[in-house]
Design an enzyme around this catalytic site. Structure first.
Site, PDB file in Angstrom:
ATOM      1  N   ARG A 286      -8.492  -4.181   6.990  1.00  0.00           N
ATOM      2  CA  ARG A 286      -7.716  -3.904   6.524  1.00  0.00           C
ATOM      3  C   ARG A 286      -7.086  -2.498   6.811  1.00  0.00           C
ATOM      4  O   ARG A 286      -6.216  -1.109   6.427  1.00  0.00           O
ATOM      5  CB  ARG A 286      -7.497  -3.046   4.385  1.00  0.00           C
TER       6      ARG A 286
ATOM      7  N   ARG B  90      -3.137 -10.684 -14.388  1.00  0.00           N
ATOM      8  CA  ARG B  90      -3.489 -10.906 -13.420  1.00  0.00           C
ATOM      9  C   ARG B  90      -5.102 -10.770 -14.987  1.00  0.00           C
ATOM     10  O   ARG B  90      -5.588  -9.786 -15.736  1.00  0.00           O
ATOM     11  CB  ARG B  90      -4.172 -10.138 -12.328  1.00  0.00           C
TER      12      ARG B  90
ATOM     13  N   ARG C  76      -8.949  -6.391 -14.277  1.00  0.00           N
ATOM     14  CA  ARG C  76      -9.631  -5.997 -12.996  1.00  0.00           C
ATOM     15  C   ARG C  76      -9.364  -4.377 -13.835  1.00  0.00           C
ATOM     16  O   ARG C  76      -8.537  -3.995 -13.902  1.00  0.00           O
ATOM     17  CB  ARG C  76      -8.893  -6.281 -11.989  1.00  0.00           C
TER      18      ARG C  76
ATOM     19  N   ARG D  78      -2.478   1.531  -4.404  1.00  0.00           N
ATOM     20  CA  ARG D  78      -2.375   0.147  -3.831  1.00  0.00           C
ATOM     21  C   ARG D  78      -1.752  -0.085  -3.250  1.00  0.00           C
ATOM     22  O   ARG D  78      -1.875  -0.834  -1.728  1.00  0.00           O
ATOM     23  CB  ARG D  78      -3.431  -0.600  -4.563  1.00  0.00           C
TER      24      ARG D  78
END
Ligand code: AP5
Ligand code: MG
Ligand code: ZN
Length: 216
Positions: free
Chosen positions: A88, A127, A160, A171
């Site tokens: 990453r 999600r 989450r 993010r």
């Protein structure tokens, strides 16, 4: 077959990794999932990771690289693996290059699953996932058969912690600043393949299979 999946949060890496893993019989090595498991079990590593994951920042490289180095040496990774969410940043990519060199292994493809900011925000806020088996759902795009229960194991689905909108925004910024430079890194090595992540889950998977089977 050794693959890396790269792409912004919510591009569909985890959803595609599951399909690839089932079809080609290679394990999905997801650093995010490993951190979430350790956080759930409140191990010392999990407690440390939580400080970063909940803010949407990257967990320090020494923790992450060590974790992956150990995982890739396990028996089930002998015939290949999917790296979902690692590397990453360039330090992690260099570390992986060194590890692979020392094991005499090469990578087959780096699949870049792309998606716009608007699309990833709607995917992440909708999600829901199963904390027991890791199955991924979406309230609108991939709803479970029974209200908020996992189709596979009937566990309650959860949202989450890092899918709150303010964390999602961070993010995305972290992705652009730290992870996007890897596209150039792997393009220069001739490994990068671009996949349009703004199609349905099934259509994205067809494109990926074509790349993996050398048809594209
Ligand atoms: P991680 O778990 O890797 O999160 P991420 O990269 O932000 O990606 P996501 O898991 O959110 O998205 P995804 O691309 O997997 O999408 P999904 O398939 O779920 O990392 C979490 C955290 O851990 C990081 O922030 C960091 O703190 C830490 N971490 C992890 N790796 C690290 C590392 N290497 N170094 C340092 N720290 C690290 O899909 C999203 C939603 O969209 C789902 O609801 C799904 O059903 C839906 N969907 C997917 N595809 C489609 C489609 N084609 N059409 C419609 N809906 C779709
Ligand atoms: Mg994921
Ligand atoms: Zn489940």
């Amino acid at each position: 077959m050794r693959l890396i999946l790269v792409g912004p949060p919510g591009a569909g890496k985890g959803s595609q990794a599951k399909l690839i893993s089932e079809k080609y019989h290679i394990p999905n090595v997801s650093t995010g999932a490993m951190f979430r498991k350790a956080m759930g079990e409140q191990t010392p590593m999990g407690q440390k990771a939580k400080l970063y994951v909940d803010r949407g920042d990257l967990v320090p490289d020494d923790v992450t690289v060590g974790l992956v180095a150990e995982r890739l040496q396990e028996e089930d990774c002998k015939n290949g693996y999917i790296l979902d969410g690692f590397p990453r940043n360039t330090f992690q990519a260099d570390s992986l290059t060194e590890l692979l060199k020392s094991w005499n292994q090469g990578l087959d493809h780096v699949l870049n699953i792309s998606s716009s900011d608007e699309m990833v925000i709607s995917r992440l806020t909708g999600r829901r996932s199963c904390p027991r088996c890791g199955a991924i759902y979406h309230l609108a795009n991939k709803p479970p058969q029974r209200d908020m229960l996992c189709d596979n194991c009937s566990n309650d689905l959860v949202q989450r912690n890092d899918d709150r909108e303010e964390t999602v925004v961070n993010r995305l910024q972290v992705y652009k600043k730290q992870t996007e430079p890897l596209l150039k890194y792997y393009r220069e090595q001739g490994l990068l393949r671009n996949i349009n992540g703004e199609q349905s889950i099934a259509e994205v998977f067809v494109d990926i299979c074509q790349v993996l089977e050398g048809k594209r």
